[in-house]
Design a protein around this motif. Sequence first.
Motif, PDB file in Angstrom:
ATOM      1  N   GLY A  92       5.363  12.250  -9.963  1.00 21.26           N
ATOM      2  CA  GLY A  92       5.123  13.684 -10.055  1.00 21.26           C
ATOM      3  C   GLY A  92       3.887  14.189  -9.365  1.00 21.26           C
ATOM      4  N   ASP A  93       3.119  13.307  -8.731  1.00 26.35           N
ATOM      5  CA  ASP A  93       1.921  13.713  -8.005  1.00 26.35           C
ATOM      6  C   ASP A  93       2.127  13.382  -6.527  1.00 26.35           C
ATOM      7  OD1 ASP A  93       0.148  14.524 -10.275  1.00 26.35           O
ATOM      8  OD2 ASP A  93       0.497  12.433 -10.855  1.00 26.35           O
ATOM      9  N   TYR A  94       2.705  14.351  -5.810  1.00 20.89           N
ATOM     10  CA  TYR A  94       3.049  14.120  -4.411  1.00 20.89           C
ATOM     11  C   TYR A  94       1.816  13.700  -3.622  1.00 20.89           C
ATOM     12  CZ  TYR A  94       4.432  15.030   0.409  1.00 20.89           C
ATOM     13  OH  TYR A  94       4.675  14.903   1.762  1.00 20.89           O
ATOM     14  N   ALA A  95       1.980  12.689  -2.782  1.00 19.61           N
ATOM     15  CA  ALA A  95       0.911  12.214  -1.909  1.00 19.61           C
ATOM     16  C   ALA A  95       1.490  11.946  -0.531  1.00 19.61           C
ATOM     17  CB  ALA A  95       0.281  10.940  -2.478  1.00 19.61           C
ATOM     18  N   ALA A  96       0.661  12.098   0.480  1.00 14.12           N
ATOM     19  CA  ALA A  96       1.089  11.924   1.865  1.00 14.12           C
ATOM     20  C   ALA A  96       0.045  11.101   2.607  1.00 14.12           C
ATOM     21  CB  ALA A  96       1.296  13.287   2.525  1.00 14.12           C
ATOM     22  N   ALA A  97       0.255  10.934   3.911  1.00 17.58           N
ATOM     23  CA  ALA A  97      -0.660  10.139   4.728  1.00 17.58           C
ATOM     24  C   ALA A  97      -0.599  10.637   6.154  1.00 17.58           C
ATOM     25  CB  ALA A  97      -0.279   8.656   4.671  1.00 17.58           C
ATOM     26  N   ASP A  98      -1.596  10.227   6.941  1.00 19.33           N
ATOM     27  CA  ASP A  98      -1.491  10.402   8.390  1.00 19.33           C
ATOM     28  C   ASP A  98      -1.876   9.092   9.065  1.00 19.33           C
ATOM     29  OD1 ASP A  98      -4.348  10.357   9.354  1.00 19.33           O
ATOM     30  OD2 ASP A  98      -4.530  12.184   8.180  1.00 19.33           O
ATOM     31  N   VAL A  99      -1.497   8.950  10.336  1.00 19.71           N
ATOM     32  CA  VAL A  99      -1.726   7.694  11.053  1.00 19.71           C
ATOM     33  C   VAL A  99      -1.861   7.977  12.539  1.00 19.71           C
ATOM     34  CG1 VAL A  99       0.726   7.168  11.450  1.00 19.71           C
ATOM     35  CG2 VAL A  99      -0.920   5.282  11.287  1.00 19.71           C
TER      36      VAL A  99
ATOM     37  N   LEU B  58       4.153   3.976  10.252  1.00 21.13           N
ATOM     38  CA  LEU B  58       4.825   4.996  11.054  1.00 21.13           C
ATOM     39  C   LEU B  58       6.176   5.374  10.464  1.00 21.13           C
ATOM     40  CD1 LEU B  58       4.066   3.694  14.659  1.00 21.13           C
ATOM     41  CD2 LEU B  58       3.355   5.913  13.752  1.00 21.13           C
ATOM     42  N   GLU B  59       6.874   4.406   9.912  1.00 19.72           N
ATOM     43  CA  GLU B  59       8.211   4.646   9.369  1.00 19.72           C
ATOM     44  C   GLU B  59       8.190   5.366   8.019  1.00 19.72           C
ATOM     45  OE1 GLU B  59      10.946   0.972  10.956  1.00 19.72           O
ATOM     46  OE2 GLU B  59       9.435   0.514   9.438  1.00 19.72           O
ATOM     47  N   TYR B  60       7.096   5.300   7.296  1.00 22.65           N
ATOM     48  CA  TYR B  60       7.053   5.888   5.954  1.00 22.65           C
ATOM     49  C   TYR B  60       7.354   7.381   6.043  1.00 22.65           C
ATOM     50  CZ  TYR B  60       5.433   7.061   1.272  1.00 22.65           C
ATOM     51  OH  TYR B  60       5.358   7.513  -0.019  1.00 22.65           O
ATOM     52  N   PRO B  61       8.274   7.909   5.229  1.00 21.12           N
ATOM     53  CA  PRO B  61       8.755   9.283   5.421  1.00 21.12           C
ATOM     54  C   PRO B  61       7.682  10.360   5.361  1.00 21.12           C
ATOM     55  CG  PRO B  61      10.211   8.071   3.949  1.00 21.12           C
ATOM     56  CD  PRO B  61       9.020   7.205   4.177  1.00 21.12           C
ATOM     57  N   ASP B  62       6.622  10.160   4.572  1.00 26.01           N
ATOM     58  CA  ASP B  62       5.610  11.200   4.396  1.00 26.01           C
ATOM     59  C   ASP B  62       4.331  10.917   5.166  1.00 26.01           C
ATOM     60  OD1 ASP B  62       7.136  12.892   2.716  1.00 26.01           O
ATOM     61  OD2 ASP B  62       6.794  11.533   1.042  1.00 26.01           O
ATOM     62  N   THR B  63       4.436  10.166   6.255  1.00 21.27           N
ATOM     63  CA  THR B  63       3.311   9.932   7.151  1.00 21.27           C
ATOM     64  C   THR B  63       3.396  10.869   8.345  1.00 21.27           C
ATOM     65  OG1 THR B  63       3.162   7.568   6.576  1.00 21.27           O
ATOM     66  CG2 THR B  63       2.125   8.275   8.628  1.00 21.27           C
ATOM     67  N   SER B  64       2.388  11.719   8.508  1.00 14.99           N
ATOM     68  CA  SER B  64       2.273  12.562   9.698  1.00 14.99           C
ATOM     69  C   SER B  64       1.584  11.788  10.810  1.00 14.99           C
ATOM     70  CB  SER B  64       1.444  13.815   9.393  1.00 14.99           C
ATOM     71  OG  SER B  64       2.099  14.661   8.480  1.00 14.99           O
ATOM     72  N   ILE B  65       1.902  12.164  12.047  1.00 14.16           N
ATOM     73  CA  ILE B  65       1.162  11.643  13.198  1.00 14.16           C
ATOM     74  C   ILE B  65      -0.058  12.522  13.399  1.00 14.16           C
ATOM     75  CG2 ILE B  65       1.259  11.026  15.630  1.00 14.16           C
ATOM     76  CD1 ILE B  65       3.261   9.506  13.805  1.00 14.16           C
ATOM     77  N   ALA B  66      -1.225  11.927  13.430  1.00 17.14           N
ATOM     78  CA  ALA B  66      -2.472  12.644  13.712  1.00 17.14           C
ATOM     79  C   ALA B  66      -3.366  11.699  14.495  1.00 17.14           C
ATOM     80  CB  ALA B  66      -3.149  13.090  12.429  1.00 17.14           C
ATOM     81  N   CYS B  67      -4.116  12.239  15.439  1.00 18.11           N
ATOM     82  CA  CYS B  67      -4.739  11.331  16.411  1.00 18.11           C
ATOM     83  C   CYS B  67      -6.162  10.913  16.071  1.00 18.11           C
ATOM     84  CB  CYS B  67      -4.711  11.953  17.803  1.00 18.11           C
ATOM     85  SG  CYS B  67      -5.682  13.463  17.958  1.00 18.11           S
ATOM     86  N   ASP B  68      -6.794  11.482  15.007  1.00 18.42           N
ATOM     87  CA  ASP B  68      -8.209  11.188  14.764  1.00 18.42           C
ATOM     88  C   ASP B  68      -9.001  11.490  16.031  1.00 18.42           C
ATOM     89  OD1 ASP B  68     -10.396  10.471  13.274  1.00 18.42           O
ATOM     90  OD2 ASP B  68     -10.143   8.321  13.531  1.00 18.42           O
ATOM     91  N   CYS B  69      -8.633  12.578  16.679  1.00  8.80           N
ATOM     92  CA  CYS B  69      -9.242  12.967  17.953  1.00  8.80           C
ATOM     93  C   CYS B  69      -9.299  14.479  17.995  1.00  8.80           C
ATOM     94  CB  CYS B  69      -8.430  12.417  19.126  1.00  8.80           C
ATOM     95  SG  CYS B  69      -6.829  13.236  19.383  1.00  8.80           S
ATOM     96  N   GLY B  70      -9.504  15.046  19.160  1.00  2.02           N
ATOM     97  CA  GLY B  70      -9.515  16.490  19.308  1.00  2.02           C
ATOM     98  C   GLY B  70      -9.864  16.864  20.726  1.00  2.02           C
ATOM     99  N   ALA B  71      -9.872  18.154  21.000  1.00  6.55           N
ATOM    100  CA  ALA B  71     -10.199  18.629  22.341  1.00  6.55           C
ATOM    101  C   ALA B  71     -11.561  18.086  22.763  1.00  6.55           C
ATOM    102  CB  ALA B  71     -10.205  20.152  22.364  1.00  6.55           C
ATOM    103  N   THR B  72     -11.621  17.512  23.948  1.00  8.65           N
ATOM    104  CA  THR B  72     -12.860  16.898  24.413  1.00  8.65           C
ATOM    105  C   THR B  72     -12.940  16.940  25.930  1.00  8.65           C
ATOM    106  OG1 THR B  72     -14.228  14.895  24.298  1.00  8.65           O
ATOM    107  CG2 THR B  72     -11.871  14.568  24.566  1.00  8.65           C
ATOM    108  N   ASN B  73     -14.160  16.906  26.425  1.00  2.15           N
ATOM    109  CA  ASN B  73     -14.412  16.734  27.850  1.00  2.15           C
ATOM    110  C   ASN B  73     -15.023  15.364  28.141  1.00  2.15           C
ATOM    111  OD1 ASN B  73     -13.576  19.401  28.487  1.00  2.15           O
ATOM    112  ND2 ASN B  73     -15.569  20.181  27.843  1.00  2.15           N
ATOM    113  N   ALA B  74     -15.180  14.557  27.093  1.00  9.07           N
ATOM    114  CA  ALA B  74     -15.846  13.267  27.240  1.00  9.07           C
ATOM    115  C   ALA B  74     -14.905  12.232  27.833  1.00  9.07           C
ATOM    116  CB  ALA B  74     -16.364  12.789  25.891  1.00  9.07           C
TER     117      ALA B  74
ATOM    118  N   LEU C  20       0.828  -1.203   0.000  1.00 10.86           N
ATOM    119  CA  LEU C  20       0.000   0.000   0.000  1.00 10.86           C
ATOM    120  C   LEU C  20       0.864   1.256   0.000  1.00 10.86           C
ATOM    121  CD1 LEU C  20      -2.703  -1.111   2.591  1.00 10.86           C
ATOM    122  CD2 LEU C  20      -2.933  -1.037   0.104  1.00 10.86           C
ATOM    123  N   LEU C  21       1.901   1.260   0.810  1.00 14.76           N
ATOM    124  CA  LEU C  21       2.802   2.411   0.865  1.00 14.76           C
ATOM    125  C   LEU C  21       3.552   2.592  -0.453  1.00 14.76           C
ATOM    126  CD1 LEU C  21       4.135   1.850   4.470  1.00 14.76           C
ATOM    127  CD2 LEU C  21       2.714   3.768   3.722  1.00 14.76           C
ATOM    128  N   ALA C  22       3.842   1.483  -1.124  1.00  9.97           N
ATOM    129  CA  ALA C  22       4.505   1.574  -2.423  1.00  9.97           C
ATOM    130  C   ALA C  22       3.616   2.297  -3.439  1.00  9.97           C
ATOM    131  CB  ALA C  22       4.867   0.178  -2.921  1.00  9.97           C
TER     132      ALA C  22
END
Length: 631
Positions: free
Chosen positions: A272-279, A386-402, A261-263
């Motif tokens: 020529g079409d830059y693509a990235a990811a988050d995890v 996680l190791e893939y160079p163009d993968t950002s860390i993102a939590c699929d979360c956000g500020a919460t009181n729950a 998938l990463l390939a």
Amino acid sequence: MSRKVWMCVLLGAVGAAQPDAGQAHRFDVVLKNGTILDGSGLPPYRADVAIAGGRIARIGNLPRDSAEHDIDVTGLYVAPGFINIHSHLQPAALPRAENMLTQGVTTEITNADGAGPTDLRTVTARVARAGLSVNLGAYIGFNSVWSAVVGLSDRRPTAEEIDRMRALIVAAMKAGAWGVSAGLEYRPGYFARTEEVTQVVSAAAPWRTNFPNHVRKTPESGFSWRVGLEETLRIAKAAGLIGVITHMKAEGKEQGTATRLLATVAASTREGDYAAADVYPYLSGQTRLSNLIIPAWVQDGGRQAMLERFADPDQRPRIAREIEQTIAGRLGDVAGIYLPETRRHLTDVMRQMEVSAGEAVVRLVEKDDPQMIAPFGRESDLQKILEYPDTSIACDCGATNASDIHPRFYGSFPRVLGKYVREEKILTWQDAVRKMTALPAATIGMIDRGYLAPGMAADVTVFDPRTVVDRATYEKPAVLSEGIRHVFVNGVHAVRDGVVTGEQGGRVLWRTDAMPSRPMTANGRRRVTLRTQTETGEISIDIRQERGARYAQGTVVMRAGDAPVVAGELGVLQVAPGWASFTAENMHAVIDAANPLTPGSARLNVWLRNAEAPHVSAVDPAKVRVTLPQR
């Protein structure tokens, strides 16, 4: 060459000349004796960090300088504030944002997965009036745009409706959206055909922005993640946007295929079409029970139409059977489905009701459509992603009181640092921080956050590498992380000695058309030059940054008067084709000769310290030279 930048410029009140380097300076805050992880991915180094006026003023050995607040951070790592580019925040939690600040997060980009309001400015202003402890930016959501124009039914839009959706996208980009998010996995975005999505989101192409998408997995494809990934990349390419694979994973029957998938993502970039990811660093996801396992045809027309189908005795058995087929195709087994609001597994509900899995799901969704947490993958796949160079860390979360939520809402960023850096050594400290800061900033187009360098916004996270770790679990998900010692948001002390202060330094962040989404500038020699004459005077810029260098060097001269003003030490030079951005001690600037909205022209945008808007000068594009490093 000196890192001083000399400017003769008539742009209003610029401020006094910078004192000589041999003099002592007075700052708002100095973080002393820390180990710097500057966001670039370069190795850590020891230095002091000075903050003044909400910006990074200086970094280096500052023994003679003083501050209103000196903080000894010996033995701690000092990094840029973490940027969460996939946020599902609760607006009511933003005044304190304790769960995010104690993860080191200083900026949240909301309206992920195609959700959120279409009137960004009005809604964001209303949210901000209550106070912001973190910075807030927003995407425009494709699903929301589709819903506003086409509705919740599975039907084809007219040409006029396509134009109306495109107009909503353009309005959002003009308003300052950070990209066009989509959740083609979710209704009603699921009903849009690939070519229709492309037609709508391509309206954003002149803004050189990004398209993060929760990939669509259909029964026809056998719920294939690969097929959905390829569709996302096709849409992004055809629409002229940077594709971002939202929470990249290998799930269902495709577990174990992360390398393949990463390939596919890497091939898009190579062609020529830059693509990235988050995890996010977990092997279970969370969503509404109906979102992923109730068939699309059942949800056609919205919730009321779905409930009517549930009530039809001829359709209900078919619905239950297809739910079970979907669970098998997506998750493999019903056993892992957990309902956090009641802290029960779906199998417990089935036993209590004495019904099948499909019927149990129908009854639960009929009542209130609860959240579910469900496993999806393998640890080996997660590590590769996680190791893939163009993968950002993102939590699929956000500020919460729950408290009845996924542990990622409280633990994602410290979990990466504690588990995948310190304990398992999957990532280095510098690369993990890069994936939380400069990489996501470049992906969405930010220019003055993501690095620790003079002139960058003073969003700073200080953590203890020996203790940083997540404490939230599936059984106790609302437990704060440990090891985040200090956090500054625009220079405001938001976390002090591990405790949230309640200080509200957050701002609403808007993107301009001079802030393109782009690959993160590679560690290599880069340069920008601009020498031209304008109506207001001469402009002469020559800045370069060598491979392995922390900061840029060079000169900036703008002659519009007689009194020279020192703008300060240079920070980081970021480049893309026809475009460059640099910071200095009391300013940041963009040279843009590649803007599709202004073809055949170029602009120099200069933001002076504390200025909300840039001073813009038209320049001759033929005079702009940008040298890119080898990626």
